[in-house]
Write a protein that holds these residues in place. Structure first.
Motif, PDB file in Angstrom:
ATOM      1  N   PHE A  26       5.782  11.466 -15.094  1.00  0.00           N
ATOM      2  CA  PHE A  26       5.936  12.915 -14.945  1.00  0.00           C
ATOM      3  C   PHE A  26       5.446  13.427 -13.596  1.00  0.00           C
ATOM      4  CE2 PHE A  26       6.498  13.014 -19.611  1.00  0.00           C
ATOM      5  CZ  PHE A  26       7.692  13.719 -19.603  1.00  0.00           C
ATOM      6  N   ARG A  27       4.799  12.582 -12.805  1.00  0.00           N
ATOM      7  CA  ARG A  27       4.285  13.041 -11.505  1.00  0.00           C
ATOM      8  C   ARG A  27       4.976  12.344 -10.332  1.00  0.00           C
ATOM      9  NH1 ARG A  27      -2.011  13.394 -11.554  1.00  0.00           N
ATOM     10  NH2 ARG A  27      -1.477  14.648  -9.739  1.00  0.00           N
ATOM     11  N   LEU A  28       6.144  11.790 -10.586  1.00  0.00           N
ATOM     12  CA  LEU A  28       6.831  11.037  -9.519  1.00  0.00           C
ATOM     13  C   LEU A  28       7.216  11.901  -8.324  1.00  0.00           C
ATOM     14  CD1 LEU A  28       8.961   8.558 -11.584  1.00  0.00           C
ATOM     15  CD2 LEU A  28       7.540   7.949  -9.630  1.00  0.00           C
ATOM     16  N   GLY A  29       7.246  13.209  -8.497  1.00  0.00           N
ATOM     17  CA  GLY A  29       7.616  14.085  -7.382  1.00  0.00           C
ATOM     18  C   GLY A  29       6.453  14.465  -6.491  1.00  0.00           C
ATOM     19  N   GLU A  30       5.258  13.929  -6.770  1.00  0.00           N
ATOM     20  CA  GLU A  30       4.046  14.414  -6.079  1.00  0.00           C
ATOM     21  C   GLU A  30       3.485  13.453  -5.042  1.00  0.00           C
ATOM     22  OE1 GLU A  30       1.028  15.674  -8.880  1.00  0.00           O
ATOM     23  OE2 GLU A  30       2.568  16.292 -10.313  1.00  0.00           O
ATOM     24  N   TYR A  31       4.260  12.492  -4.595  1.00  0.00           N
ATOM     25  CA  TYR A  31       3.695  11.491  -3.681  1.00  0.00           C
ATOM     26  C   TYR A  31       3.752  11.879  -2.212  1.00  0.00           C
ATOM     27  CZ  TYR A  31       2.681   8.201  -7.358  1.00  0.00           C
ATOM     28  OH  TYR A  31       2.125   7.602  -8.461  1.00  0.00           O
ATOM     29  N   GLY A  32       4.483  12.956  -1.901  1.00  0.00           N
ATOM     30  CA  GLY A  32       4.604  13.348  -0.489  1.00  0.00           C
ATOM     31  C   GLY A  32       3.282  13.852   0.069  1.00  0.00           C
ATOM     32  N   GLY A  33       2.994  13.500   1.316  1.00  0.00           N
ATOM     33  CA  GLY A  33       1.851  14.092   2.019  1.00  0.00           C
ATOM     34  C   GLY A  33       0.480  13.602   1.593  1.00  0.00           C
ATOM     35  N   ILE A  34       0.394  12.624   0.698  1.00  0.00           N
ATOM     36  CA  ILE A  34      -0.941  12.170   0.265  1.00  0.00           C
ATOM     37  C   ILE A  34      -1.593  11.318   1.347  1.00  0.00           C
ATOM     38  CG2 ILE A  34      -2.209  10.749  -1.396  1.00  0.00           C
ATOM     39  CD1 ILE A  34      -0.246  11.638  -3.542  1.00  0.00           C
ATOM     40  N   THR A  35      -0.860  10.344   1.839  1.00  0.00           N
ATOM     41  CA  THR A  35      -1.429   9.448   2.857  1.00  0.00           C
ATOM     42  C   THR A  35      -0.311   8.739   3.624  1.00  0.00           C
ATOM     43  OG1 THR A  35      -2.642   7.387   3.238  1.00  0.00           O
ATOM     44  CG2 THR A  35      -1.747   7.693   1.021  1.00  0.00           C
ATOM     45  N   PRO A  36      -0.499   8.594   4.939  1.00  0.00           N
ATOM     46  CA  PRO A  36       0.510   7.872   5.720  1.00  0.00           C
ATOM     47  C   PRO A  36       0.566   6.388   5.386  1.00  0.00           C
ATOM     48  CG  PRO A  36      -1.378   8.455   7.109  1.00  0.00           C
ATOM     49  CD  PRO A  36      -1.595   9.114   5.784  1.00  0.00           C
ATOM     50  N   ARG A  37      -0.378   5.920   4.569  1.00  0.00           N
ATOM     51  CA  ARG A  37      -0.315   4.500   4.165  1.00  0.00           C
ATOM     52  C   ARG A  37       0.845   4.231   3.242  1.00  0.00           C
ATOM     53  NH1 ARG A  37      -5.187   2.502   4.784  1.00  0.00           N
ATOM     54  NH2 ARG A  37      -6.912   3.946   4.683  1.00  0.00           N
ATOM     55  N   LEU A  38       1.285   5.249   2.515  1.00  0.00           N
ATOM     56  CA  LEU A  38       2.283   4.994   1.477  1.00  0.00           C
ATOM     57  C   LEU A  38       3.578   4.543   2.138  1.00  0.00           C
ATOM     58  CD1 LEU A  38       2.800   5.068  -1.592  1.00  0.00           C
ATOM     59  CD2 LEU A  38       3.806   7.343  -1.258  1.00  0.00           C
ATOM     60  N   ALA A  39       3.978   3.306   1.829  1.00  0.00           N
ATOM     61  CA  ALA A  39       5.181   2.730   2.449  1.00  0.00           C
ATOM     62  C   ALA A  39       6.365   2.793   1.508  1.00  0.00           C
ATOM     63  CB  ALA A  39       4.912   1.280   2.836  1.00  0.00           C
ATOM     64  N   ALA A  40       6.101   2.744   0.207  1.00  0.00           N
ATOM     65  CA  ALA A  40       7.207   2.691  -0.751  1.00  0.00           C
ATOM     66  C   ALA A  40       6.718   3.032  -2.151  1.00  0.00           C
ATOM     67  CB  ALA A  40       7.825   1.286  -0.754  1.00  0.00           C
ATOM     68  N   LEU A  41       7.667   3.466  -2.963  1.00  0.00           N
ATOM     69  CA  LEU A  41       7.436   3.565  -4.406  1.00  0.00           C
ATOM     70  C   LEU A  41       8.262   2.474  -5.066  1.00  0.00           C
ATOM     71  CD1 LEU A  41       7.779   7.346  -5.411  1.00  0.00           C
ATOM     72  CD2 LEU A  41       5.727   6.119  -4.653  1.00  0.00           C
ATOM     73  N   THR A  42       7.722   1.903  -6.115  1.00  0.00           N
ATOM     74  CA  THR A  42       8.505   0.989  -6.917  1.00  0.00           C
ATOM     75  C   THR A  42       8.253   1.320  -8.379  1.00  0.00           C
ATOM     76  OG1 THR A  42       9.136  -1.309  -7.291  1.00  0.00           O
ATOM     77  CG2 THR A  42       6.795  -0.881  -6.952  1.00  0.00           C
ATOM     78  N   TRP A  43       8.991   0.671  -9.252  1.00  0.00           N
ATOM     79  CA  TRP A  43       8.860   1.002 -10.664  1.00  0.00           C
ATOM     80  C   TRP A  43       8.741  -0.262 -11.480  1.00  0.00           C
ATOM     81  CZ3 TRP A  43      12.761   0.530 -14.664  1.00  0.00           C
ATOM     82  CH2 TRP A  43      13.932  -0.118 -14.230  1.00  0.00           C
ATOM     83  N   GLY A  44       8.281  -0.111 -12.718  1.00  0.00           N
ATOM     84  CA  GLY A  44       8.152  -1.264 -13.593  1.00  0.00           C
ATOM     85  C   GLY A  44       8.662  -0.888 -14.967  1.00  0.00           C
ATOM     86  N   ALA A  45       9.345  -1.811 -15.612  1.00  0.00           N
ATOM     87  CA  ALA A  45       9.909  -1.522 -16.934  1.00  0.00           C
ATOM     88  C   ALA A  45       9.094  -2.170 -18.047  1.00  0.00           C
ATOM     89  CB  ALA A  45      11.351  -2.020 -16.997  1.00  0.00           C
ATOM     90  N   GLU A  46       8.230  -3.121 -17.671  1.00  0.00           N
ATOM     91  CA  GLU A  46       7.566  -3.900 -18.727  1.00  0.00           C
ATOM     92  C   GLU A  46       6.361  -3.151 -19.307  1.00  0.00           C
ATOM     93  OE1 GLU A  46       9.342  -6.654 -19.074  1.00  0.00           O
ATOM     94  OE2 GLU A  46      10.378  -6.474 -17.154  1.00  0.00           O
ATOM     95  N   ASP A  47       5.516  -2.625 -18.433  1.00  0.00           N
ATOM     96  CA  ASP A  47       4.303  -1.971 -18.941  1.00  0.00           C
ATOM     97  C   ASP A  47       4.622  -0.689 -19.691  1.00  0.00           C
ATOM     98  OD1 ASP A  47       1.640  -3.346 -17.844  1.00  0.00           O
ATOM     99  OD2 ASP A  47       3.268  -3.619 -16.407  1.00  0.00           O
ATOM    100  N   LEU A  48       5.607   0.073 -19.164  1.00  0.00           N
ATOM    101  CA  LEU A  48       5.984   1.313 -19.849  1.00  0.00           C
ATOM    102  C   LEU A  48       6.563   0.988 -21.228  1.00  0.00           C
ATOM    103  CD1 LEU A  48       6.141   4.393 -19.629  1.00  0.00           C
ATOM    104  CD2 LEU A  48       8.441   4.135 -18.664  1.00  0.00           C
ATOM    105  N   ALA A  49       7.378  -0.065 -21.289  1.00  0.00           N
ATOM    106  CA  ALA A  49       7.949  -0.471 -22.590  1.00  0.00           C
ATOM    107  C   ALA A  49       6.832  -0.814 -23.567  1.00  0.00           C
ATOM    108  CB  ALA A  49       8.881  -1.660 -22.406  1.00  0.00           C
TER     109      ALA A  49
END
Ligand code: COA
Ligand code: MG
Length: 286
Positions: free
Chosen positions: A130-153
């Motif tokens: 629910f917070r996937l839209g909030e990653y902008g502007g936190i830190t210049p370290r952030l290079a990428a977002l990725t996702w996982g299907a196993e833990d959420l399942a």
């Protein structure tokens, strides 16, 4: 980051194989693929691996930020100056915390501030989704977002794929939100692993689906997956020709908003896409 191969950090054999696999980067895993009792040894082995060659890039997946394991992981590997850290079960608040820890450890180990990149695994909890839209502007370290299907399942008590092998609705939704969240944050989106590692045709199909969705690379769990992933996430001749033609058409008609090209309409969004494809070519192999 076209292809990132997970290597359980407590396996010297897999580390050696991983280095030869053709991956753009290896993820030395200290989390799910390492049994808890093996973690102290895995940390030492990850630290030792960081003394070795740095091509492919070496990343470390630490444990979730809320637990003590994450601090032990970071304390163990930061002296080795990893290229970056993958943060599982991540929320934007977790990323802020990791950013602070990394800043402190960078000072301690004489690493330039923000040199340590972060990839957030951002869909492994409902709160994270629910917070996937909030990653902008936190830190210049952030290079990428990725996702996982196993833990959420596992958290949902759900099966992530339908009987025909296609991801079920919840997982297609979070996959799409991951790409959109990455765009909103101005970072890359990297597709999740394909667990069925003997099924090359299935992997190739999923790579194509990932490309169409806007992912720029994919994570792997087995060396046999690297060739299909590297191929799929490199621009192909057809796309390159199209991209060059679109750029050339707009260069020849600088005042045009829209142009007919080979019987199809192209306008500004196509130019943006064409420029992205060509800039990706410049970064091919990374
Ligand atoms: N990285 C590097 N080398 C790997 C590898 C990996 N992720 N997975 C397998 N290999 C190596 C094996 O060591 C083996 O080499 P060897 O014959 O010289 O011993 C070779 O590739 C073939 O392996 P194979 O027998 O086909 O697979 P396996 O049954 O040994 O291993 C897994 C299967 C799933 C356990 C293994 O691929 C693995 O550990 N993957 C990573 C899991 C992970 O990190 N998960 C967390 C993220 S989701
Ligand atoms: Mg996991």
């Amino acid at each position: 980051m076209r292809s990132l191969l997970f290597v359980p950090a407590d396996s010297e054999r897999k580390l050696a194989k991983g280095r030869e696999s053709g991956a753009s980067g290896l993820i030395l895993d200290l989390e799910d693929s390492v049994a808890a009792h093996n973690r102290p040894e895995a940390r030492k082995m990850a630290r030792a691996a960081l003394e070795g060659p740095r091509t492919p890039e070496l990343w470390v997946r630490i444990n979730p930020i809320a637990g003590d394991d994450a601090l032990l992981d970071l304390a163990a590997v930061m002296p080795g100056k990893p290229c970056g850290v993958l943060l599982p079960k991540c929320t934007p608040d977790d990323l802020r915390r990791l950013d602070d820890y990394l800043s402190a450890l960078e000072v301690e180990h004489g690493i330039a501030r923000f040199a340590t990149k972060v990839i957030a695994i951002a869909t492994e909890t409902g709160a994270g989704v629910f917070r996937l839209g909030e990653y902008g502007g936190i830190t210049p370290r952030l290079a990428a977002l990725t996702w996982g299907a196993e833990d959420l399942a596992a958290l949902l008590g759900a099966t992530n794929r339908r009987p025909d092998g296609v991801y079920d609705d919840t997982f297609r939704l979070v996959r799409a939100l991951c790409v959109i969240g990455a765009q909103a944050a101005g970072v890359e989106a990297i597709d999740t692993i394909y667990a069925d590692f003997r099924n090359e045709a299935g992997l190739r199909e999923e790579c194509q689906a990932g490309r169409r969705a806007g992912f720029t690379g994919k994570m792997a769990i087995h060396p046999a997956q690297l060739d299909p992933i590297n191929e799929a996430f490199s621009p192909n001749e057809e796309e390159l020709t199209w991209a060059r033609d679109v750029v050339a058409a707009f260069a020849a008609n600088p005042n045009a908003g829209t142009i007919g090209l080979a019987g199809k309409m192209v306008d500004r969004p196509h130019l943006v896409l064409a420029q992205r494809i060509l800039s990706r070519l410049g970064r091919a192999g990374t």
